[in-house]
Design an enzyme around this catalytic site. Structure first.
Site, short mmCIF file in Angstrom:
data_model
loop_
_atom_site.label_atom_id
_atom_site.label_comp_id
_atom_site.label_asym_id
_atom_site.label_seq_id
_atom_site.Cartn_x
_atom_site.Cartn_y
_atom_site.Cartn_z
N LYS A 1 -41.41 24.65 -9.79
CA LYS A 1 -40.10 24.31 -10.37
C LYS A 1 -39.92 25.13 -11.63
O LYS A 1 -40.23 24.67 -12.74
CB LYS A 1 -40.05 22.81 -10.68
CG LYS A 1 -39.22 22.02 -9.69
CD LYS A 1 -39.15 20.55 -10.02
CE LYS A 1 -37.82 20.14 -10.64
NZ LYS A 1 -36.67 20.24 -9.77
N1 PMP Z 1 -35.90 21.13 -3.64
C1 PMP Z 1 -35.51 21.56 -4.85
C2 PMP Z 1 -35.10 22.98 -5.00
C3 PMP Z 1 -35.50 20.68 -5.95
O1 PMP Z 1 -35.11 21.12 -7.15
C4 PMP Z 1 -35.87 19.34 -5.77
C5 PMP Z 1 -35.83 18.37 -6.93
N2 PMP Z 1 -37.01 18.40 -7.65
C6 PMP Z 1 -36.28 18.92 -4.49
C7 PMP Z 1 -36.27 19.84 -3.45
C8 PMP Z 1 -36.74 17.51 -4.24
O2 PMP Z 1 -37.99 17.31 -4.87
P1 PMP Z 1 -38.44 15.87 -5.39
O3 PMP Z 1 -38.31 14.96 -4.24
O4 PMP Z 1 -39.85 16.08 -5.80
O5 PMP Z 1 -37.55 15.52 -6.51
#
Ligand code: PMP
Length: 312
Positions: free
Chosen positions: A155
């Site tokens: 991220k």
């Molecule tokens: N894909 C992307 C590109 C994201 O930014 C997120 C949010 N963090 C997710 C998927 C979903 O991840 P999570 O369930 O860990 O929030």
């Protein structure tokens, strides 16, 4: 006035400032997380999968060659502290790791690493109506870059440019959210969510070998679907790429994400999915998800970090 945790101190938001010369602002080498805490309804609350989010924060930092200046247990306490300082039970946490020494360095410079943690109330990310009735999506021309040209497992702030543009474009066109294809033309994920479809009881989501963020809500959803397969009518779970054709001919589709939780998708580029509303398996999984995060059903012990007693 919101309170921000910055490098070990709680500060009023107006004092939690970075320099205009911050390296991360110019070049996008920074990493972050989105985490939610939930009010459990009995005066207590818990942060959901805090350790997993912080582990992903550290992994993202390592992928960028950044060393976190705080140990994870310190950041764990800080997350709870900043929720308490803002008087939040239902809260959204945003830790961000960035580089700043208030001097303009070049790409090769590597200024000191800092950590800030913000917390705020954030209701249904894609709207209450979206949670109930589903949202309308648009397949963007912006792509989710593959392993050869980006670092999709991390991220990283700079990697959110295309998803931000895709989301803004979708909204400007009258949709609620964007879907991004991968380099092979399969639908990878939303701008900030993972994608699932259902057809004839088969629950399908792109594999983590695709250029997707390995979502924590995705993993939680797979856990729930395995645990309650019979109740939800899940005959099989497949982690496989999803084509545009499969998406538009699915019985149901939904997004998962910390912010989006489990949000049904009712339309893709003006084509209705299934009956054009929220599907029954989607709504059953969503209900189970809310029960889990709000402490009303069993979960592995480390998934919940209770903090009710600290809230002032
Ligand atoms: N894909 C992307 C590109 C994201 O930014 C997120 C949010 N963090 C997710 C998927 C979903 O991840 P999570 O369930 O860990 O929030």
């Amino acid at each position: 006035m919101a309170t921000i945790w910055m490098d070990g101190k709680l500060l009023p938001a107006e004092q939690a400032r970075v320099s205009i010369l911050a390296h991360t602002l110019h070049y996008g080498v920074g990493v972050f997380e989105g985490i939610r805490s939930y009010d459990c309804g009995d005066g207590s609350a818990s942060v959901f999968r805090l350790d997993d989010h912080l582990q992903r924060l550290e992994d993202s930092a390592r992928i960028c060659g950044l060393k976190l200046p705080f140990l994870l247990p310190v950041l764990r306490d800080a997350c709870v502290e900043v929720l308490a300082a803002n008087g939040l039970l239902d809260g959204y946490l945003r830790p961000i790791v960035y580089q700043d020494d208030a001097r303009l360095g070049g790409l090769g410079s590597s200024p000191p690493v800092h950590v800030g943690i913000a917390a705020q109330a954030w209701g249904a990310y894609l709207g209450e109506d979206g949670l109930k009735n589903g949202i309308r999506t648009h397949i963007s021309a912006y792509r989710r870059s593959g392993l050869g040209s980006s670092l999709p497992k991390a991220k990283i702030t700079g990697q959110y440019v295309l998803s931000t543009l895709a989301k803004r474009e979708a909204i400007a066109l009258g949709f609620h959210e964007a879907l991004l294809m991968d380099d092979d033309g399969c639908i990878a994920e939303g701008s900030g969510e993972n994608l699932f479809i259902v057809r004839d009881g088969v629950l399908k989501t792109p594999p983590t070998s695709s250029p997707i963020l390995p979502g924590i809500t995705r993993a939680t959803t797979l856990h729930l679907a395995r645990r309650g397969a019979e109740t939800f009518g899940v005959s099989e779970i497949r982690e496989e790429p999803i084509t545009r054709g499969e998406l538009v001919t699915a019985d149901e589709a939904f997004f998962t994400g910390t912010a989006a939780e489990i949000t049904p998708i009712r339309e893709v580029d003006l084509q209705p999915i299934g009956k054009g509303g929220a599907g029954p398996m989607t709504l059953a999984l969503q209900k189970a998800y809310f029960e889990l995060v709000r402490g009303r059903s069993a979960a592995p012990a480390h998934w919940r970090t209770p903090f009710g007693a600290l809230v002032r």
